[in-house]
Motif scaffolding. Structure first.
Motif, PDB file in Angstrom:
ATOM      1  N   ALA A 168       5.919 -57.180  -3.203  1.00  0.00           N
ATOM      2  CA  ALA A 168       6.284 -57.431  -4.608  1.00  0.00           C
ATOM      3  C   ALA A 168       5.234 -56.729  -5.310  1.00  0.00           C
ATOM      4  N   LEU A 169       4.115 -55.532  -4.900  1.00  0.00           N
ATOM      5  CA  LEU A 169       3.013 -55.065  -5.734  1.00  0.00           C
ATOM      6  C   LEU A 169       3.441 -53.686  -5.924  1.00  0.00           C
ATOM      7  N   VAL A 170       4.369 -53.826  -4.967  1.00  0.00           N
ATOM      8  CA  VAL A 170       4.013 -51.612  -4.290  1.00  0.00           C
ATOM      9  C   VAL A 170       4.382 -50.980  -6.309  1.00  0.00           C
ATOM     10  N   HIS A 171       5.249 -52.073  -7.405  1.00  0.00           N
ATOM     11  CA  HIS A 171       5.588 -50.595  -8.037  1.00  0.00           C
ATOM     12  C   HIS A 171       4.706 -51.363  -9.161  1.00  0.00           C
ATOM     13  N   ASP A 172       3.903 -51.446  -9.011  1.00  0.00           N
ATOM     14  CA  ASP A 172       2.728 -51.860  -9.759  1.00  0.00           C
ATOM     15  C   ASP A 172       3.535 -52.341 -11.087  1.00  0.00           C
ATOM     16  N   PRO A 173       4.183 -54.015 -10.725  1.00  0.00           N
ATOM     17  CA  PRO A 173       5.092 -54.674 -12.093  1.00  0.00           C
ATOM     18  C   PRO A 173       3.745 -55.665 -13.077  1.00  0.00           C
ATOM     19  N   ASP A 174       3.796 -56.139 -14.395  1.00  0.00           N
ATOM     20  CA  ASP A 174       3.343 -55.832 -15.127  1.00  0.00           C
ATOM     21  C   ASP A 174       3.572 -57.505 -15.096  1.00  0.00           C
ATOM     22  N   LEU A 175       4.196 -58.385 -14.636  1.00  0.00           N
ATOM     23  CA  LEU A 175       4.164 -59.944 -14.244  1.00  0.00           C
ATOM     24  C   LEU A 175       4.902 -60.160 -13.092  1.00  0.00           C
ATOM     25  N   VAL A 176       3.908 -61.460 -12.535  1.00  0.00           N
ATOM     26  CA  VAL A 176       3.437 -61.539 -11.193  1.00  0.00           C
ATOM     27  C   VAL A 176       3.769 -62.459 -10.981  1.00  0.00           C
ATOM     28  N   PHE A 177       5.228 -63.215  -9.656  1.00  0.00           N
ATOM     29  CA  PHE A 177       5.655 -65.279  -9.762  1.00  0.00           C
ATOM     30  C   PHE A 177       5.279 -64.544  -7.693  1.00  0.00           C
ATOM     31  N   LEU A 178       4.703 -65.541  -7.876  1.00  0.00           N
ATOM     32  CA  LEU A 178       4.264 -66.032  -6.666  1.00  0.00           C
ATOM     33  C   LEU A 178       4.307 -67.390  -6.105  1.00  0.00           C
ATOM     34  N   ASP A 179       5.404 -68.082  -4.880  1.00  0.00           N
ATOM     35  CA  ASP A 179       6.322 -69.495  -4.952  1.00  0.00           C
ATOM     36  C   ASP A 179       5.246 -69.619  -3.872  1.00  0.00           C
ATOM     37  N   GLU A 180       4.326 -70.607  -3.810  1.00  0.00           N
ATOM     38  CA  GLU A 180       3.648 -71.316  -2.596  1.00  0.00           C
ATOM     39  C   GLU A 180       3.355 -69.656  -1.898  1.00  0.00           C
ATOM     40  N   PRO A 181       2.369 -69.394  -2.128  1.00  0.00           N
ATOM     41  CA  PRO A 181       2.099 -67.333  -0.993  1.00  0.00           C
ATOM     42  C   PRO A 181       1.438 -68.146  -0.125  1.00  0.00           C
ATOM     43  N   THR A 182       0.365 -69.202   0.047  1.00  0.00           N
ATOM     44  CA  THR A 182      -0.407 -69.764   1.268  1.00  0.00           C
ATOM     45  C   THR A 182       0.201 -71.114   2.063  1.00  0.00           C
ATOM     46  N   ALA A 183       1.698 -71.703   1.492  1.00  0.00           N
ATOM     47  CA  ALA A 183       1.812 -72.526   2.562  1.00  0.00           C
ATOM     48  C   ALA A 183       1.921 -71.795   3.805  1.00  0.00           C
ATOM     49  N   ALA A 184       1.789 -73.289   5.319  1.00  0.00           N
ATOM     50  CA  ALA A 184       1.830 -73.260   6.045  1.00  0.00           C
ATOM     51  C   ALA A 184       0.929 -71.761   6.865  1.00  0.00           C
ATOM     52  N   LEU A 185      -0.124 -72.041   6.031  1.00  0.00           N
ATOM     53  CA  LEU A 185      -1.420 -71.620   6.931  1.00  0.00           C
ATOM     54  C   LEU A 185      -2.082 -72.006   6.978  1.00  0.00           C
ATOM     55  N   ASP A 186      -2.769 -71.304   7.834  1.00  0.00           N
ATOM     56  CA  ASP A 186      -4.615 -72.386   8.187  1.00  0.00           C
ATOM     57  C   ASP A 186      -5.975 -72.259   7.411  1.00  0.00           C
ATOM     58  N   PRO A 187      -6.189 -72.838   7.143  1.00  0.00           N
ATOM     59  CA  PRO A 187      -7.116 -73.051   6.078  1.00  0.00           C
ATOM     60  C   PRO A 187      -8.486 -71.632   5.603  1.00  0.00           C
ATOM     61  N   GLN A 188      -9.020 -70.616   6.738  1.00  0.00           N
ATOM     62  CA  GLN A 188      -9.502 -70.095   6.919  1.00  0.00           C
ATOM     63  C   GLN A 188      -8.670 -69.042   6.053  1.00  0.00           C
ATOM     64  N   ALA A 189      -7.056 -68.514   6.475  1.00  0.00           N
ATOM     65  CA  ALA A 189      -6.127 -67.404   6.169  1.00  0.00           C
ATOM     66  C   ALA A 189      -5.515 -67.870   4.822  1.00  0.00           C
TER      67      ALA A 189
END
Length: 242
Positions: A144-165
């Protein structure tokens, strides 16, 4: 200039008002969280702001431009990490991000650099299906960031990850915002909103109930040692359930 200006956004499915007259403004360079339980309308709201879903009512501008009808001119300026990561089958992490980069005319060298920046350099030759949940999320964010955007949308990026992750990913997300980008994050984790966001919009049943800095929302309750769980209880009259 506001990075996002939404007024009266509404989306209806039969008898369900998934998003019910939401207005929200996000300043350039802000890290804003949309916080609420599953089914609150967070993803539908983001999809309308991103131009992926047509609103039934209201208007939205992103980076000073209308997003609907679909505005192709905005695509190089925004990055979107969807709730469910969608990768090409049987490609390695390097092949995945180079494919995304090619869509925007970005060089393979820059794509490889993003793998390093998200801590996946040693996994470049691994297929996506062999990555852990946290590693796959890092790759999704890098794409999502590879093209160096000005605005980034992240939809629940840590869902289903363990606490350390989750906490490892927080460091990456903080760095994205520190580089000057505007970030909008949906989450149902109270601690995540408190740790990452300049402001949060507390959402439930399709409506934004209150917007403010996490510390301000907590302080306004007028009692010590409060949390965003308490804010939600105060606003809705019921306990928060992720």
């Amino acid at each position: 200039m506001a990075a996002i200006r939404a007024e009266g956004l509404t989306k209806v499915y039969g008898d369900l008002r998934a998003v019910d007259g939401v207005s929200l403004e996000v300043a350039e360079g802000e890290f804003v969280g949309v916080l609420g339980p599953n089914g609150a309308g967070k993803t539908t709201l983001l999809e309308m702001v991103e131009g992926l879903r047509r609103p039934d009512g209201g208007t939205v501008e992103v980076l000073g431009e209308r997003v609907w009808p679909r505005n192709a001119g905005l695509l190089p300026r925004i990055g979107v990490q969807l709730q469910a990561s969608a990768f090409f089958e049987r490609l390695t992490a390097r092949e995945q991000i180079r494919t995304f980069a090619a869509l925007y005319g970005v060089s393979p060298a820059r794509a490889d650099d993003w793998l390093e920046r998200v801590g996946l350099g040693e996994k470049a030759a691994s297929r996506v299906e062999d990555l852990s949940g946290g590693q796959a999320q890092r790759l999704s964010i890098a794409c999502a960031l590879v093209h160096d955007p000005d605005l980034v949308f992240l939809d629940e990026p840590t869902a289903a990850l363990d606490p350390q992750a989750r906490r490892n990913l927080w460091d990456l997300l903080s760095g994205i915002n520190d580089s000057g980008r505007t970030v909008v994050l949906t989450t149902h984790y109270m601690d995540e909103a408190e740790a990452l966001c300049d402001r949060v919009a507390v959402m439930d049943a399709g409506r934004v109930l209150q917007v403010g800095a996490p510390a301000d929302l907590i302080r306004d309750l007028g009692a010590p040692a409060r949390t965003l769980e308490d804010v939600f209880l105060h606003l809705t009259g019921r306990e928060y359930r992720a």
